[in-house]
Design a protein around this motif. Structure first.
Motif, PDB file in Angstrom:
ATOM      1  N   ASP A 183      13.133  -1.073   1.053  1.00 31.31           N
ATOM      2  CA  ASP A 183      13.303  -0.577   2.422  1.00 31.31           C
ATOM      3  C   ASP A 183      13.677   0.897   2.431  1.00 31.31           C
ATOM      4  O   ASP A 183      13.260   1.640   3.310  1.00 31.31           O
ATOM      5  CB  ASP A 183      14.364  -1.385   3.163  1.00 31.31           C
ATOM      6  N   ARG A 219       6.833  -4.212   2.927  1.00 30.44           N
ATOM      7  CA  ARG A 219       7.430  -4.256   1.585  1.00 30.44           C
ATOM      8  C   ARG A 219       6.334  -4.452   0.549  1.00 30.44           C
ATOM      9  O   ARG A 219       6.106  -3.606  -0.293  1.00 30.44           O
ATOM     10  CB  ARG A 219       8.465  -5.374   1.496  1.00 30.44           C
ATOM     11  N   TYR A 236      10.608   2.939   2.134  1.00 31.04           N
ATOM     12  CA  TYR A 236       9.865   2.948   3.390  1.00 31.04           C
ATOM     13  C   TYR A 236      10.541   3.873   4.402  1.00 31.04           C
ATOM     14  O   TYR A 236       9.884   4.651   5.077  1.00 31.04           O
ATOM     15  CB  TYR A 236       9.761   1.525   3.934  1.00 31.04           C
TER      16      TYR A 236
END
Length: 122
Positions: A36, A84, A39
């Motif tokens: 995460d 993901r 990202y």
């Protein structure tokens, strides 16, 4: 240049059973946090690029996360959700012709008995 992170047998840390005990849960959550984080950094850098016009690379381009498993059905849904793990590639077992070629590649330079027949072994 991008970096590659390869994790074999990812189901050992990201399988459905991954959150049963505290140590496994901590490992799983650390992995999710890292994914995460990549990202989030990607979104931030792209935002900065649009705002400033500066052409910067994103962490998504700099770090490529590759994982392998024999049990994709065992992976935790939180791990494989969109954002993901976005792509899946199924690599099946080699057929007889491919196995013969594999045997050939791995036997180069090795002394083999005269009666070795890769066709029979495959």
């Amino acid at each position: 240049a991008p970096s590659f992170v390869f994790v074999d047998e990812i189901d050992a840390i990201a399988g459905r059973h991954a959150r049963k005990d505290s140590r496994s849960r901590a490992t799983f959550e650390a992995l999710i946090t890292q994914l995460d984080g990549e990202y989030a950094a990607f979104l931030f850098i792209n935002y900065r690029k649009e705002k400033t016009g500066v052409d910067r690379f994103s962490l998504r381009q700099a770090v490529i996360f590759i994982c392998a498993t024999n049990r994709p059905d065992e992976l935790d849904a939180e791990f494989v959700r969109r954002g993901r793990i976005d792509r899946r590639l199924h690599i099946g077992l080699p057929d007889a012709k491919q196995r013969i070629r594999i045997f050939g590649v791995h036997s180069v330079g090795k002394k083999l008995a005269e009666d070795v027949d890769f066709g029979k072994a495959s």
